[in-house]
Motif scaffolding. Structure first.
Motif, short mmCIF file in Angstrom:
data_model
loop_
_atom_site.label_atom_id
_atom_site.label_comp_id
_atom_site.label_asym_id
_atom_site.label_seq_id
_atom_site.Cartn_x
_atom_site.Cartn_y
_atom_site.Cartn_z
N THR A 148 54.48 89.49 64.74
CA THR A 148 54.42 88.50 65.57
C THR A 148 53.29 87.32 65.04
O THR A 148 52.41 87.79 64.41
CB THR A 148 53.78 89.26 67.04
OG1 THR A 148 52.65 89.38 66.64
CG2 THR A 148 54.62 90.39 67.44
N SER A 149 53.48 86.02 65.89
CA SER A 149 52.80 85.29 65.43
C SER A 149 51.15 85.61 66.10
O SER A 149 50.20 85.04 65.36
CB SER A 149 53.17 83.73 66.14
OG SER A 149 53.53 84.05 67.49
N PRO A 163 40.07 86.54 55.58
CA PRO A 163 41.20 86.48 56.58
C PRO A 163 42.79 86.31 56.02
O PRO A 163 43.43 86.79 56.97
CB PRO A 163 40.79 85.19 57.41
CG PRO A 163 39.79 84.37 56.48
CD PRO A 163 39.41 85.30 55.46
N ALA A 164 42.96 85.58 55.24
CA ALA A 164 44.43 85.46 54.50
C ALA A 164 44.76 86.66 54.26
O ALA A 164 46.14 87.15 54.75
CB ALA A 164 44.30 84.47 53.12
N ALA A 165 43.88 87.59 53.67
CA ALA A 165 44.53 89.08 53.38
C ALA A 165 44.74 89.85 54.67
O ALA A 165 45.55 90.73 54.94
CB ALA A 165 43.50 89.90 52.43
N ALA A 166 43.47 89.68 55.44
CA ALA A 166 43.71 90.30 56.82
C ALA A 166 45.37 89.93 57.73
O ALA A 166 45.68 90.84 58.33
CB ALA A 166 42.53 90.01 57.76
N TRP A 184 47.36 93.06 59.08
CA TRP A 184 47.98 93.16 60.42
C TRP A 184 49.44 93.03 60.54
O TRP A 184 49.98 93.87 61.42
CB TRP A 184 47.30 92.13 61.08
CG TRP A 184 47.36 92.23 62.73
CD1 TRP A 184 48.41 92.21 63.51
CD2 TRP A 184 46.10 92.46 63.80
NE1 TRP A 184 48.03 92.41 64.84
CE2 TRP A 184 46.59 92.62 65.03
CE3 TRP A 184 45.05 92.39 63.62
CZ2 TRP A 184 45.87 92.80 66.09
CZ3 TRP A 184 43.88 92.59 64.64
CH2 TRP A 184 44.62 92.67 65.94
N ILE A 185 50.19 92.07 59.99
CA ILE A 185 51.37 91.90 60.27
C ILE A 185 52.32 93.03 59.63
O ILE A 185 53.37 93.27 60.19
CB ILE A 185 52.05 90.65 60.07
CG1 ILE A 185 51.97 90.26 58.51
CG2 ILE A 185 51.35 89.30 60.80
CD1 ILE A 185 52.18 88.87 57.99
N VAL A 186 51.75 93.68 58.63
CA VAL A 186 52.51 94.85 57.92
C VAL A 186 52.33 95.85 59.07
O VAL A 186 53.38 96.85 58.88
CB VAL A 186 52.01 94.83 56.48
CG1 VAL A 186 52.40 96.34 55.94
CG2 VAL A 186 52.21 94.07 55.53
N VAL A 187 51.17 96.06 59.46
CA VAL A 187 51.18 97.15 60.42
C VAL A 187 52.08 97.04 61.65
O VAL A 187 53.12 97.88 62.27
CB VAL A 187 49.58 97.38 60.85
CG1 VAL A 187 49.52 98.36 62.16
CG2 VAL A 187 48.94 97.82 59.74
#
Length: 415
Positions: free
Chosen positions: A269-270, A250-253, A257-260
Motif C-alpha cells: 500500500t501507499s 528510509p529508501a530501504a525501509a 515495509w512493502i515487502v512485508v
C-alpha cells in the motif's frame, strides 16, 4: 561559525520547523474525515506552546545543565533569553536556540498520534507543556549537553575508554522519548469505541503521502543541521555521510515495509510505503553520522520489516495506539539506537569495537523509555481524573472536529 555554516543552520531550522506541519498532514490523513481538524490542531498547538516555553525557560534547562549529576539546568538562568540577546553579537547563539526549539516542538507533536480521534485539545496542551518541562528539556540535556547519558561511557568505563553514547539527532531524546509517552497516553485514554482491526481507514491517502514527503524533506535539516559537528573537518566525511544515510536508510525501509505487506496481505500500500519511509527516518536519526551507507541500507531494511510487524502488536496486546507512534517511533528509535552497538563506525561490536558501545546504547535507551513512560502515564492519569482527557463517546463517534473546535475539515457546499 562561518557565514556559510550560519546560513545552513538557518535553512535547517526552517526545514525542521516545517516537519511539524508535515506530521500534522501525515497524521491528519490517517484519521477519519470528521477528526482531521482536531488531529492537526494537536500538532499546531504544540508549535505554539512549546516554542514559547522553550524560549522562556526550556533552553535554560537544556543548555545550563551542571554535569552528569544534575537533572537539568536552572530554568531561570536565562529566562526569556535576555542574557543570550545581550551577549550574542552575531546572532549565532539565538539561531541555535531556535534550531533546538524545533526539535522540542516535533517531539511533543509526535506523541499526539497515539490519542487520535478521542483527545480533548486543552487537556492535551496541559499535558504537552508539563511533559516537555519534566521530560523533554532535561532528557535532551542528558543526551546532548553535559548530562549523565552523554557521559555514560566515561562514567562506566573510564575517561580513556573512548566510548560514549551515540545519538546524533534524537533516537533517545526524540523518538524513544515520544514513543514511550505515546504508549502511556494510549493506555490512560483507553481504546476507541469499536476498537478492532480495520476500525478506521485513512480518510485521505494523498494527505498522508504529502506529509511523509514533507517529513523526509525536512529530515535533511533535522540530521544535518548541527553545524558545530564535523563538516568535512578533521579528515571526516561529516555532513556528506549524514545526507547519504538520510537518503538510503528510509529508501530501504520503504522496500522492507512493502515487502512485508505483500507477504502478509497480498498487496503493498501507499500508506505502507509512507510509513516505511518514516520508520527508516526514525531509525537513521541517531545513527546518520556513524554508519557507512551500506550498513545504513541494512538498518533501513531491518527497520522497515520490524516496524511493519510491530504496528500489529496493538491488536494482539490490546493497547490503542491510533496512528502507530509506538510501532514506528518507539520501535524504530530503539532499532536505530541499538544498531549502533553493532555497526557504529570503529566502535560497533562488528566494526572494530567491543561490547561497550552496545551496553551504553542499551542503558540509555531503556532509561529514557522508562522515565518518559512513567512521567507521561502519571501526568496523563492525573489530567484524566481531574479535568478529563478524553471526549465523550458520542462525540468520538460523531467526530471530534465540531464538538471540540466548532469546525469541519471539509465544508462541502450543498448541491
Amino acid at each position: 561559525m562561518d557565514s556559510g555554516q550560519l546560513a545552513w543552520l538557518i535553512i535547517a531550522t526552517a526545514l525542521v520547523l516545517f516537519m511539524t506541519p508535515g506530521v500534522a498532514l501525515f497524521y491528519g490523513g490517517l484519521v477519519k474525515a470528521k477528526s482531521v481538524v482536531s488531529m492537526m490542531m494537536l500538532s499546531f498547538g504544540s508549535m505554539g506552546l512549546i516554542a514559547v516555553l522553550y524560549v522562556l525557560f526550556g533552553f535554560s534547562m537544556y543548555n545550563n545543565i551542571g554535569g552528569p549529576g544534575a537533572f537539568s539546568g536552572n530554568p531561570f538562568a536565562d529566562f526569556g533569553l535576555q542574557s543570550t540577546v545581550d551577549s550574542d553579537a552575531t546572532g549565532e547563539g539565538l539561531i541555535n536556540v531556535v534550531f533546538a526549539a524545533t526539535f522540542a516542538i516535533i517531539t511533543v507533536a509526535l506523541i499526539s498520534g497515539a490519542i487520535a480521534d478521542r483527545a480533548k485539545f486543552w487537556p492535551w496542551m496541559l499535558f504537552a507543556g508539563i511533559w516537555a518541562t519534566l521530560v523533554y528539556f532535561p532528557v535532551a540535556a542528558w543526551v546532548w549537553v553535559d548530562g549523565w547519558i552523554i557521559n555514560l561511557g566515561s562514567l562506566m568505563f573510564g575517561e580513556d575508554s573512548g566510548v560514549a553514547v551515540i545519538d546524533w539527532a534524537g533516537g533517545t531524546a526524540v523518538h524513544i522519548n515520544a514513543g514511550a509517552a505515546a504508549l502511556a497516553l494510549a493506555l490512560v485514554l483507553g481504546k476507541r469505541v469499536g476498537f478492532q482491526k480495520g476500525i478506521n481507514r485513512p480518510h485521505n491517502v494523498p494527505l498522508v503521502m504529502l506529509g511523509a514527503a514533507i517529513l523526509w524533506f525536512g529530515w535533511f535539516g533535522f540530521n544535518a543541521g548541527v553545524t558545530a559537528a564535523p563538516l568535512g573537518e578533521d579528515g571526516g566525511t561529516g555532513t556528506g555521510l549524514i545526507i547519504v544515510n538520510t537518503l538510503v536508510c528510509p529508501a530501504a525501509a520503504i522496500i522492507g515495509w512493502i515487502v512485508v505487506e505483500k507477504i502478509k496481505d497480498g498487496k503493498s500500500t501507499s500508506v505502507g510505503a509512507a510509513s516505511g519511509a518514516v520508520a527508516g527516518l526514525v531509525a537513521i536519526t541517531p545513527a546518520c553520522a556513524n554508519l557507512t551507507p551500506g550498513t545504513a541500507i541494512i538498518l533501513g531494511l531491518i527497520a522497515g520489516v520490524v516496524c511493519a510487524l510491530a504496528v500489529e502488536l496493538k491488536w494482539k496486546l490490546g493497547y490503542d495506539d491510533s496512528l502507530d507512534v509506538v510501532g514506528v517511533h518507539l520501535v524504530g528509535g530503539l532499532i536505530g539506537t541499538l544498531y549502533l552497538g553493532f555497526a557504529a563506525i570503529d566502535t560497533g561490536l562488528f566494526t572494530g569495537g567491543d561490547y561497550k558501545q552496545l551496553v551504553v546504547q542499551l542503558i540509555s535507551s531503556v532509561a529514557v523509555l522508562v522515565y518518559s513512560f512513567v512521567v507521561a502515564f502519571v501526568l496523563g492519569w492525573i489530567i484524566d481524573k481531574t479535568i478529563g482527557f478524553r471526549v465523550k463517546n458520542e462525540d468520538e463517534i460523531a467526530g471530534v472536529d465540531v464538538s471540540v473546535h466548532g469546525e469541519d475539515g471539509y465544508a462541502l457546499a450543498e448541491r
